[in-house]
Motif scaffolding. Sequence first.
Motif, PDB file in Angstrom:
ATOM      1  N   SER A  55       0.855  -1.193   0.000  1.00 28.74           N
ATOM      2  CA  SER A  55       0.000   0.000   0.000  1.00 28.74           C
ATOM      3  C   SER A  55       0.886   1.237   0.000  1.00 28.74           C
ATOM      4  O   SER A  55       1.800   1.358   0.811  1.00 28.74           O
ATOM      5  CB  SER A  55      -0.909   0.002   1.230  1.00 28.74           C
ATOM      6  N   TYR A  59      -3.966   6.771   4.743  1.00 28.02           N
ATOM      7  CA  TYR A  59      -5.322   7.296   4.601  1.00 28.02           C
ATOM      8  C   TYR A  59      -5.538   8.387   5.648  1.00 28.02           C
ATOM      9  O   TYR A  59      -6.010   8.137   6.754  1.00 28.02           O
ATOM     10  CB  TYR A  59      -6.329   6.168   4.776  1.00 28.02           C
ATOM     11  N   ARG A  64      -8.361  11.445   2.101  1.00 27.44           N
ATOM     12  CA  ARG A  64      -9.824  11.304   2.122  1.00 27.44           C
ATOM     13  C   ARG A  64     -10.466  12.321   1.188  1.00 27.44           C
ATOM     14  O   ARG A  64     -11.411  12.010   0.471  1.00 27.44           O
ATOM     15  CB  ARG A  64     -10.365  11.483   3.550  1.00 27.44           C
ATOM     16  N   GLY A 138     -15.736  -2.220   4.021  1.00 23.12           N
ATOM     17  CA  GLY A 138     -15.336  -1.323   5.095  1.00 23.12           C
ATOM     18  C   GLY A 138     -16.488  -0.891   5.987  1.00 23.12           C
ATOM     19  O   GLY A 138     -16.277  -0.372   7.080  1.00 23.12           O
ATOM     20  N   ILE A 171      -8.131   1.260  -2.167  1.00 21.15           N
ATOM     21  CA  ILE A 171      -7.882   1.342  -0.733  1.00 21.15           C
ATOM     22  C   ILE A 171      -7.958  -0.027  -0.069  1.00 21.15           C
ATOM     23  O   ILE A 171      -8.793  -0.855  -0.423  1.00 21.15           O
ATOM     24  CB  ILE A 171      -8.885   2.335  -0.075  1.00 21.15           C
ATOM     25  N   TYR A 172      -7.049  -0.275   0.850  1.00 20.41           N
ATOM     26  CA  TYR A 172      -7.021  -1.493   1.660  1.00 20.41           C
ATOM     27  C   TYR A 172      -7.518  -1.112   3.052  1.00 20.41           C
ATOM     28  O   TYR A 172      -6.915  -0.272   3.722  1.00 20.41           O
ATOM     29  CB  TYR A 172      -5.586  -2.018   1.726  1.00 20.41           C
ATOM     30  N   THR A 173      -8.631  -1.728   3.473  1.00 19.12           N
ATOM     31  CA  THR A 173      -9.173  -1.445   4.805  1.00 19.12           C
ATOM     32  C   THR A 173      -9.069  -2.684   5.689  1.00 19.12           C
ATOM     33  O   THR A 173      -8.223  -2.764   6.560  1.00 19.12           O
ATOM     34  CB  THR A 173     -10.633  -0.961   4.710  1.00 19.12           C
ATOM     35  N   THR A 174      -9.929  -3.670   5.451  1.00 21.98           N
ATOM     36  CA  THR A 174      -9.872  -4.911   6.234  1.00 21.98           C
ATOM     37  C   THR A 174      -9.076  -6.002   5.522  1.00 21.98           C
ATOM     38  O   THR A 174      -8.646  -6.961   6.154  1.00 21.98           O
ATOM     39  CB  THR A 174     -11.290  -5.440   6.502  1.00 21.98           C
ATOM     40  N   ARG A 200      -3.745   2.856   2.259  1.00 20.33           N
ATOM     41  CA  ARG A 200      -3.932   1.902   3.353  1.00 20.33           C
ATOM     42  C   ARG A 200      -4.632   2.598   4.506  1.00 20.33           C
ATOM     43  O   ARG A 200      -4.137   3.585   5.048  1.00 20.33           O
ATOM     44  CB  ARG A 200      -2.591   1.353   3.840  1.00 20.33           C
ATOM     45  N   SER A 201      -5.821   2.108   4.842  1.00 20.15           N
ATOM     46  CA  SER A 201      -6.563   2.615   5.979  1.00 20.15           C
ATOM     47  C   SER A 201      -6.341   1.688   7.171  1.00 20.15           C
ATOM     48  O   SER A 201      -6.660   0.498   7.092  1.00 20.15           O
ATOM     49  CB  SER A 201      -8.063   2.689   5.652  1.00 20.15           C
ATOM     50  N   GLN A 203      -7.369   0.414  10.591  1.00 16.86           N
ATOM     51  CA  GLN A 203      -8.525   0.428  11.479  1.00 16.86           C
ATOM     52  C   GLN A 203      -8.078   0.425  12.933  1.00 16.86           C
ATOM     53  O   GLN A 203      -7.122  -0.244  13.308  1.00 16.86           O
ATOM     54  CB  GLN A 203      -9.409  -0.803  11.234  1.00 16.86           C
TER      55      GLN A 203
END
Length: 204
Positions: A55, A59, A64, A138, A171-174, A200-201, A203
């Motif tokens: 990534s 983020y 955003r 997400g 975007i990579y979240t989970t 890359r988000s 969490q």
Amino acid sequence: MTTVCLLCMKPIGTVLSWQTLLNLEKKKTLCDGCSNRFVRADIIEEGTVLDRVHSLYAYDEPMRDWLHQYKFLQDVALADIFAEDLNKALSGEDIIVPIPMHPERAVERTFAHVDTLLDRSKRPFRQLLEKRTLAVMGEKNRRERLAMEPLFRLKPGAVIEPVTYRLVDDIYTTGTTLRQAAQLLKDAGAVRVEAVTLIRSVQK
């Protein structure tokens, strides 16, 4: 010779040179102020189903804002901002596969945002997957994600070779989306599946 920043719309001064005249010099898309707002992260993770994911950016608030303006306000020109970064990250001979949108979502958004990022990065890609659901990973908790039906299926006529594939998403979240796509490709014959995401988000 002057161009305009794609984000703040302020003029970007360009020094006239032989490189610019011959189109050998990279064209600036952002002013220095806007360019410095984005935080390069280069997060790399390795796993089993998804062998590797890279990534490029964090983020944060500037990202955003960019993502909202690009995806939801259909400002397609903003794809140019990260074209060179994606081009470098996707170097090599792997088969590049974008994470697809559901057909209804594509009509709503008017363009396929991941495909456009790849088009602007000048990297060839293959459409091998189809999205089966409108769900957004997400927005779901872990239990809801585990209870869902598979997100993807292979496109009719898609042939998966015993080589390495490189998935691409914005975007990579989970990680659920990429892992499901990777598992589908491996079940169909891929020997290795990696991924590149622009953002890359993390969490909390």
